[in-house]
Design an enzyme around this catalytic site. Structure first.
Site, PDB file in Angstrom:
ATOM      1  N   CYS A 153      78.016 -79.875  24.669  1.00 14.39           N
ATOM      2  CA  CYS A 153      76.549 -79.296  25.390  1.00 14.39           C
ATOM      3  C   CYS A 153      76.436 -77.822  24.911  1.00 14.39           C
ATOM      4  O   CYS A 153      75.233 -77.569  25.302  1.00 14.39           O
ATOM      5  CB  CYS A 153      76.874 -79.396  27.074  1.00 14.39           C
ATOM      6  SG  CYS A 153      77.104 -81.170  27.535  1.00 14.39           S
TER       7      CYS A 153
ATOM      8  N   HIS B  19      71.928 -74.876  31.623  1.00  9.68           N
ATOM      9  CA  HIS B  19      72.354 -76.388  30.933  1.00  9.68           C
ATOM     10  C   HIS B  19      72.187 -77.116  32.276  1.00  9.68           C
ATOM     11  O   HIS B  19      72.615 -77.031  33.288  1.00  9.68           O
ATOM     12  CB  HIS B  19      73.808 -76.472  30.327  1.00  9.68           C
ATOM     13  CG  HIS B  19      74.129 -77.740  30.143  1.00  9.68           C
ATOM     14  ND1 HIS B  19      73.229 -78.721  29.616  1.00  9.68           N
ATOM     15  CD2 HIS B  19      75.281 -78.482  30.109  1.00  9.68           C
ATOM     16  CE1 HIS B  19      73.828 -80.000  29.525  1.00  9.68           C
ATOM     17  NE2 HIS B  19      75.138 -79.752  29.850  1.00  9.68           N
TER      18      HIS B  19
ATOM     19  N   ASN C 190      71.531 -85.038  32.468  1.00 14.46           N
ATOM     20  CA  ASN C 190      72.469 -83.983  31.478  1.00 14.46           C
ATOM     21  C   ASN C 190      71.886 -84.630  30.100  1.00 14.46           C
ATOM     22  O   ASN C 190      72.501 -85.714  29.715  1.00 14.46           O
ATOM     23  CB  ASN C 190      73.846 -84.169  31.791  1.00 14.46           C
ATOM     24  CG  ASN C 190      74.573 -83.311  30.757  1.00 14.46           C
ATOM     25  OD1 ASN C 190      74.236 -83.001  29.845  1.00 14.46           O
ATOM     26  ND2 ASN C 190      75.763 -82.937  31.365  1.00 14.46           N
TER      27      ASN C 190
HETATM   28  N1  COA Z   1      79.074 -93.314  43.171  1.00 11.27           N
HETATM   29  C1  COA Z   1      79.393 -93.563  44.201  1.00 11.27           C
HETATM   30  N2  COA Z   1      80.661 -92.894  44.451  1.00 11.27           N
HETATM   31  C2  COA Z   1      81.233 -92.348  43.348  1.00 11.27           C
HETATM   32  C3  COA Z   1      80.542 -92.071  42.020  1.00 11.27           C
HETATM   33  C4  COA Z   1      79.270 -92.670  41.809  1.00 11.27           C
HETATM   34  N3  COA Z   1      78.525 -92.767  41.060  1.00 11.27           N
HETATM   35  N4  COA Z   1      81.243 -91.336  41.163  1.00 11.27           N
HETATM   36  C5  COA Z   1      82.373 -90.998  41.865  1.00 11.27           C
HETATM   37  N5  COA Z   1      82.331 -91.412  43.089  1.00 11.27           N
HETATM   38  C6  COA Z   1      83.303 -91.370  44.221  1.00 11.27           C
HETATM   39  C7  COA Z   1      84.654 -90.918  43.688  1.00 11.27           C
HETATM   40  O1  COA Z   1      85.286 -92.277  43.292  1.00 11.27           O
HETATM   41  C8  COA Z   1      85.404 -90.256  44.700  1.00 11.27           C
HETATM   42  O2  COA Z   1      85.870 -91.189  45.530  1.00 11.27           O
HETATM   43  P1  COA Z   1      87.120 -91.083  46.808  1.00 11.27           P
HETATM   44  O3  COA Z   1      86.949 -89.750  47.405  1.00 11.27           O
HETATM   45  O4  COA Z   1      87.246 -92.239  47.441  1.00 11.27           O
HETATM   46  O5  COA Z   1      88.364 -90.705  45.552  1.00 11.27           O
HETATM   47  C9  COA Z   1      84.241 -89.567  45.617  1.00 11.27           C
HETATM   48  O6  COA Z   1      82.909 -90.354  44.949  1.00 11.27           O
HETATM   49  C10 COA Z   1      84.012 -88.140  45.163  1.00 11.27           C
HETATM   50  O7  COA Z   1      84.099 -87.859  43.566  1.00 11.27           O
HETATM   51  P2  COA Z   1      84.166 -86.443  43.097  1.00 11.27           P
HETATM   52  O8  COA Z   1      84.466 -86.992  41.321  1.00 11.27           O
HETATM   53  O9  COA Z   1      85.200 -85.702  43.681  1.00 11.27           O
HETATM   54  O10 COA Z   1      82.675 -86.168  43.061  1.00 11.27           O
HETATM   55  P3  COA Z   1      81.966 -85.050  42.779  1.00 11.27           P
HETATM   56  O11 COA Z   1      81.354 -84.339  44.174  1.00 11.27           O
HETATM   57  O12 COA Z   1      82.649 -83.917  41.978  1.00 11.27           O
HETATM   58  O13 COA Z   1      80.877 -85.516  42.111  1.00 11.27           O
HETATM   59  C11 COA Z   1      80.103 -85.475  39.761  1.00 11.27           C
HETATM   60  C12 COA Z   1      81.048 -86.108  40.718  1.00 11.27           C
HETATM   61  C13 COA Z   1      80.639 -86.122  38.577  1.00 11.27           C
HETATM   62  C14 COA Z   1      78.605 -85.842  39.925  1.00 11.27           C
HETATM   63  C15 COA Z   1      80.432 -83.880  39.662  1.00 11.27           C
HETATM   64  O14 COA Z   1      81.777 -83.830  39.608  1.00 11.27           O
HETATM   65  C16 COA Z   1      79.999 -83.406  38.393  1.00 11.27           C
HETATM   66  O15 COA Z   1      78.808 -83.276  38.269  1.00 11.27           O
HETATM   67  N6  COA Z   1      81.047 -82.537  37.462  1.00 11.27           N
HETATM   68  C17 COA Z   1      80.400 -81.974  36.445  1.00 11.27           C
HETATM   69  C18 COA Z   1      80.250 -82.930  35.495  1.00 11.27           C
HETATM   70  C19 COA Z   1      79.534 -82.419  34.144  1.00 11.27           C
HETATM   71  O16 COA Z   1      78.298 -82.006  34.329  1.00 11.27           O
HETATM   72  N7  COA Z   1      79.944 -82.880  33.045  1.00 11.27           N
HETATM   73  C20 COA Z   1      79.288 -82.602  31.880  1.00 11.27           C
HETATM   74  C21 COA Z   1      79.474 -81.183  31.664  1.00 11.27           C
HETATM   75  S1  COA Z   1      78.193 -80.964  30.075  1.00 11.27           S
END
Ligand code: COA
Length: 332
Positions: free
Chosen positions: A117, A259, A289
């Site tokens: 990215c 980004h 993204n």
């Molecule tokens: N729908 C519903 N539930 C989901 C899910 C989805 N698409 N994806 C994950 N969950 C669940 C998880 O299993 C977890 O459940 P649990 O509490 O029972 O274990 C819960 O939601 C929380 O998961 P978590 O990963 O902590 O959520 P989050 O608030 O961190 O959001 C992202 C997840 C991926 C949206 C977030 O972490 C994020 O944006 N991270 C940065 C990623 C990124 O930008 N990557 C690219 C970089 S260039």
């Protein structure tokens, strides 16, 4: 720290996103998720999807031609094409070489760099130095991605995030009339964090096999929560360093151009930097993204809408696989 007088400028900007959309409702049919969860956690409502016949070079060329027209630059004037992509047409030849053949600027430099990215801003930093050193006068920087081809639509932790698109800029010397001067830029990485965001198979570590295909190991794998925590800390720190080295305060920045990775990350960065949401460029709701395409894509949208005025200070910042991150300060 006193910076040298700006020597390099953005002469033209272009972006392209394919027509087809993947909505949250479409994803609800594929994995256990909901529109409400995706919007609340990421800010994304839909993403674009390339047509089956479109590869990264096709999207990149659309953006490149717009940037060249915007710069009033004939492709024959280009001395180099630098492309940031994590989803190029082939492992090799480079997507930059594929685009060079189609643009017809044969004989100049053309290559891809791997900074996920952060790829687009890495190309801009490199092109800046190529021009500042006197090596080249016109360089095309492209960020282009067809991430939907390396996304695992069984994995709800990643498939909600990624979309396809491309953006490009033409860089040249700062004395060209109408250019937008690059005041400062920085590139960084912390290779220890590599396993947080990676594509496990397809390289020499883990070559393609039936087993890697069956395990979906040619797709993006991510520890989302860990990347989130790293980004929330690192993005504002990187911008603060960029600004302090340039002698600029957060309040002087007219536009934060982050980004498009997650609305919560972008808002947290803006808050810490003292840049309010109305001065933060956001289009993640409609594109998701798009990795290396995301900064030129959102910048192009705001510029073409007439929201960016001459003299506005823009702080660009990105972070992704590597983990690698980069910043740039541009005077529009
Ligand atoms: N729908 C519903 N539930 C989901 C899910 C989805 N698409 N994806 C994950 N969950 C669940 C998880 O299993 C977890 O459940 P649990 O509490 O029972 O274990 C819960 O939601 C929380 O998961 P978590 O990963 O902590 O959520 P989050 O608030 O961190 O959001 C992202 C997840 C991926 C949206 C977030 O972490 C994020 O944006 N991270 C940065 C990623 C990124 O930008 N990557 C690219 C970089 S260039």
């Amino acid at each position: 720290m006193s910076l040298p007088a700006p020597r390099v400028a953005i002469l033209g900007l272009g972006a392209y996103a394919p027509e087809a959309r993947i909505t949250n409702a479409d994803l609800e049919k594929l994995v256990d998720t909901s529109d409400a969860w995706i919007v609340e956690r990421s800010g994304i409502r839909e993403r674009r999807k390339a047509a089956p016949e479109q590869a990264a070079s096709d999207l990149g060329l659309m953006a490149a031609r717009m940037a060249l027209a915007d710069a009033g630059c004939d492709p024959s004037e280009l001395e180099a094409i630098y492309t940031g992509t994590a989803s190029g047409d082939f492992p090799f030849p480079s997507t930059a070489c594929v685009m060079q053949a189609k643009l017809g600027c044969i004989g100049g430099a053309a290559f891809d760099l791997t900074a996920a990215c952060a790829g687009f801003l890495y190309t801009v930093a490199l092109a800046h130095d190529s021009i500042a050193s006197g090596r080249f006068k016109r360089v095309l920087c492209v960020g282009t991605e067809v991430l939907t081809r390396i996304t695992d639509y069984n994995d709800r932790g990643t498939c909600i995030l990624f979309g396809d698109g491309a953006g490009a800029v033409v860089l040249g010397p700062a004395d060209v009339p109408g250019g937008h001067r690059i005041l400062h830029s920085r590139i960084h990485a912390d290779g220890r964090q590599g396993p947080l965001l990676h594509q496990p198979a397809g390289g020499s570590r883990n070559p393609a096999s039936h087993a890697t295909v069956d395990a979906h190991d040619h797709s993006i794998r991510m520890e989302g929560r860990e990347v989130f925590k790293f980004a929330v800390r690192t993005i504002p720190e990187a911008v603060e360093r960029l600004l302090s080295e340039a002698g600029v305060k957060g309040s002087d920045v007219r536009w934060l151009v982050p980004h498009q990775m997650n609305t919560r990350i972008m808002q947290a960065a803006g808050e810490r930097l003292g840049i309010p949401p109305e001065r933060t460029m956001i289009n993640i709701d409609r594109y998701g993204n798009t990795s290396s395409a995301s900064i030129p894509l959102v910048l192009n949208e705001y510029v073409k809408a007439g929201k960016v005025k001459k003299g506005d200070l823009l702080a660009l910042v990105t972070l992704g696989g590597g983990l690698a991150w980069a910043t740039a300060l541009v005077e529009w």
